[in-house]
Every structure is written in structure tokens, then in C-alpha cells.
Design a protein around this motif. Structure first.
Motif, mmCIF file in Angstrom:
data_model
loop_
_atom_site.group_PDB
_atom_site.id
_atom_site.type_symbol
_atom_site.label_atom_id
_atom_site.label_comp_id
_atom_site.label_asym_id
_atom_site.label_seq_id
_atom_site.Cartn_x
_atom_site.Cartn_y
_atom_site.Cartn_z
ATOM 1 N N SER A 93 0.918 -0.989 -0.559
ATOM 2 C CA SER A 93 -0.027 -0.129 -0.120
ATOM 3 C C SER A 93 0.741 1.355 -0.024
ATOM 4 O O SER A 93 0.671 2.435 -0.695
ATOM 5 C CB SER A 93 -1.174 -0.289 1.090
ATOM 6 O OG SER A 93 -1.700 -1.024 0.697
ATOM 7 N N CYS A 116 -4.721 -1.810 -4.468
ATOM 8 C CA CYS A 116 -4.662 0.198 -4.195
ATOM 9 C C CYS A 116 -6.268 0.001 -3.570
ATOM 10 O O CYS A 116 -6.078 1.320 -2.841
ATOM 11 C CB CYS A 116 -6.000 0.371 -5.335
ATOM 12 S SG CYS A 116 -7.358 -0.452 -6.141
ATOM 13 N N THR A 117 -6.988 -0.897 -2.688
ATOM 14 C CA THR A 117 -7.416 -0.334 -1.193
ATOM 15 C C THR A 117 -7.879 -1.737 -0.202
ATOM 16 O O THR A 117 -7.617 -2.486 -0.899
ATOM 17 C CB THR A 117 -8.473 0.641 -1.605
ATOM 18 O OG1 THR A 117 -9.476 1.066 -0.527
ATOM 19 C CG2 THR A 117 -9.423 -0.283 -2.298
ATOM 20 N N ARG A 123 -10.248 -4.479 6.137
ATOM 21 C CA ARG A 123 -10.893 -3.955 6.604
ATOM 22 C C ARG A 123 -11.583 -3.330 8.493
ATOM 23 O O ARG A 123 -11.103 -2.911 8.974
ATOM 24 C CB ARG A 123 -12.033 -2.191 6.040
ATOM 25 C CG ARG A 123 -12.280 -1.250 6.452
ATOM 26 C CD ARG A 123 -12.610 -0.231 5.139
ATOM 27 N NE ARG A 123 -12.012 -0.627 3.767
ATOM 28 C CZ ARG A 123 -11.222 -0.232 3.340
ATOM 29 N NH1 ARG A 123 -10.494 0.782 4.250
ATOM 30 N NH2 ARG A 123 -11.003 -0.101 1.910
ATOM 31 N N GLU A 181 -3.361 2.935 6.416
ATOM 32 C CA GLU A 181 -4.761 2.618 5.045
ATOM 33 C C GLU A 181 -5.583 2.525 5.429
ATOM 34 O O GLU A 181 -5.824 2.225 4.139
ATOM 35 C CB GLU A 181 -3.500 0.638 5.559
ATOM 36 C CG GLU A 181 -3.421 -0.536 4.441
ATOM 37 C CD GLU A 181 -2.780 -1.313 4.174
ATOM 38 O OE1 GLU A 181 -2.630 -2.416 3.471
ATOM 39 O OE2 GLU A 181 -2.757 -1.976 5.807
ATOM 40 N N ASP A 185 -7.035 4.509 -0.694
ATOM 41 C CA ASP A 185 -7.742 4.080 -2.300
ATOM 42 C C ASP A 185 -7.663 5.333 -3.109
ATOM 43 O O ASP A 185 -7.427 6.723 -3.886
ATOM 44 C CB ASP A 185 -10.050 4.375 -2.083
ATOM 45 C CG ASP A 185 -10.282 3.932 -3.053
ATOM 46 O OD1 ASP A 185 -9.882 3.602 -3.955
ATOM 47 O OD2 ASP A 185 -11.285 3.515 -2.722
#
Length: 253
Positions: A93, A116-117, A123, A181, A185
Motif C-alpha cells: 500500500s 489499491c485499497t 478493513r 491504510e 483508496d
């Protein structure tokens, strides 16, 4: 220290910057150090490998762009011209942000187990880690869900992860980078990455699902994707194909 950043180095040849995530903002020790150096050993035949970590004590408001700027400054002041970068997981990331914000500093970019996310499970787990740490509890059990989908496996793993925290009270550095992180995005900025890019991804990665890996590669001009079917997040880095595939890309031309 590399421009005030903790680092480990080995090998001979042009520089290869390796970005990984460790809970502590310091050089890895013990088994983590052993496994890290074992992972990078194949690269030391062609490169001087620098495993570079973030500095300790960063402000809690630190963003991925802030982290990328720190590494960019270290590269700019230490090396002549752009460097090759190998980056894993959360290190990936940071590397993506680095390549987007500072495209002139990265020549070839090999990413593994990243995107990229964050994916939904990644999460959720990292937010659980952050919340437990803020409550003064051992945070690592929150990560069990991104290691295995097995309910019994998760139950056992929570205990092992609880033990792995070792009673360490200060998780502020880990919370800072994971919180950064959480806000990452880059889907709208991937086209800004100019480095030749390879992403190696496990087909069963729960942190950064394969669909996000494909979106990442599709957004970066001429990027390549290699998928290891059936491999988990951490299984990607330990796969016997990983070092040969990464080296072939880094030394091509």
C-alpha cells in the motif's frame, strides 16, 4: 539508519528497497527477522537489498501520502536515480502511494499480497485491531478472520495471536500505519503510476481480494498480474514461485 529510517541490508548490486509491515516501527527481531531475511535472500544475489521500515513515533494523523513522502525523501537523498521496489501487504500500500506520488523515484515495482485499497474483511479486521489497541487490550486477535475462514481455526488462532502480543502495552505505531491504510483508496490515481509493475496475488487472499488485485493491475499502465490459485495472503510470500517470479521481472532487460 537510512536517512533516519531503520533498515537491514544484505547482498551486492543495485539497490532493491523492500517494504514490509511490522507492528513495531523498528528493525524486525527474533523469528520475524529470520523469516524476513530468509524471504529476501534470493534477491541478494542480484541486488543490495534494503529492508526499510518507517520511523517510530509518527503522529496519529499520519496518512499514506505522509508515509510515502518519508520513504521518498530517504530514496532521494540516499540513491542516484530511481530504484526498484519490492513491497508486501501493507508495505505494498505504501509502495503504491509512493509510485503514484513520486513516479520518478521508482523504476520497477513488484507488489505481493496487496491492492489499491483494503477489501471488506481486511478493513474490518484492521479496524478491530485499532479499536482493541485503543481500549488497552491486546489487539492481534482481531486479525484472525483474515488468516482463515474456518471457525475452529479462528478460535484457536485468536489465542495464539493474543499470546503473540506478549503483553506489549504500546501499539501506537501499529495503529498509526493501519489507520493510514484504512484511508487509502488509489483507484482513481493508478494511471499516474509510471513504474513497470508486477502484482503477485494469492487466489484466496482475504485481506486484498482478487477482484481488487485485478482492479489495481487494470488501472496501472502495462502492469502484470500473477495469481497463485489457492494461496492465502501470507501463503503468497512463502510460495516457492514467489522469489523466481519476482526476480525474473526485476532483472528483465
Amino acid at each position: 539508519m537510512l536517512n533516519d529510517l531503520p533498515y537491514l541490508s544484505a547482498g551486492e548490486g543495485p539497490p532493491l528497497i523492500v517494504l514490509i509491515y511490522t507492528p513495531q516501527a523498528a528493525n524486525p527481531t527474533g523469528m520475524t527477522r529470520w523469516s524476513t531475511m530468509r524471504m529476501v535472500r534470493p534477491f541478494t544475489r542480484d541486488f543490495t537489498v534494503y529492508v526499510v521500515n518507517r520511523p517510530p513515533g509518527l503522529p496519529s494523523t499520519t496518512t499514506m501520502a505522509d508515509l510515502a513522502a518519508i520513504f521518498a525523501q530517504a530514496i532521494r537523498t540516499t540513491f542516484d536515480g530511481p530504484v526498484n521496489v519490492l513491497a508486501l501487504s501493507t508495505g505494498g500500500s505504501i509502495a503504491l502511494q509512493l509510485a503514484a506520488d513520486h513516479p520518478g523515484l521508482v523504476d520497477r515495482l513488484v507488489l505481493a499480497g496487496t491492492a489499491c485499497t483494503l477489501g471488506p474483511a481486511g478493513r474490518r479486521a484492521q479496524r478491530g485491531y485499532i479499536e482493541r489497541a485503543r481500549q488497552g487490550r491486546r489487539p492481534s486477535p482481531a486479525l484472525a478472520e483474515i488468516v482463515t475462514e474456518s471457525a475452529p481455526g479462528r478460535f484457536l488462532l485468536r489465542g495464539l495471536l493474543w499470546l503473540s502480543d506478549g503483553g506489549r502495552a504500546d501499539h501506537a505505531d501499529a495503529v498509526t500505519v493501519l489507520n493510514a491504510e484504512d484511508g487509502l483508496d488509489l483507484r482513481g490515481r493508478l494511471h499516474e503510476i509510471k513504474a513497470a509493475t508486477l502484482l503477485i496475488q494469492g487466489g484466496d487472499d482475504l485481506v486484498y481480494p482478487l477482484d481488487l488485485a485485478r482492479q489495481t493491475v487494470d488501472g496501472i499502465p502495462d502492469a502484470q498480474l500473477v495469481v497463485y490459485p489457492g494461496r492465502s495472503h501470507s501463503g503468497t510470500f512463502t510460495d516457492e514461485r514467489f522469489a523466481p517470479d519476482a526476480l525474473a521481472f526485476l532483472t528483465d532487460g
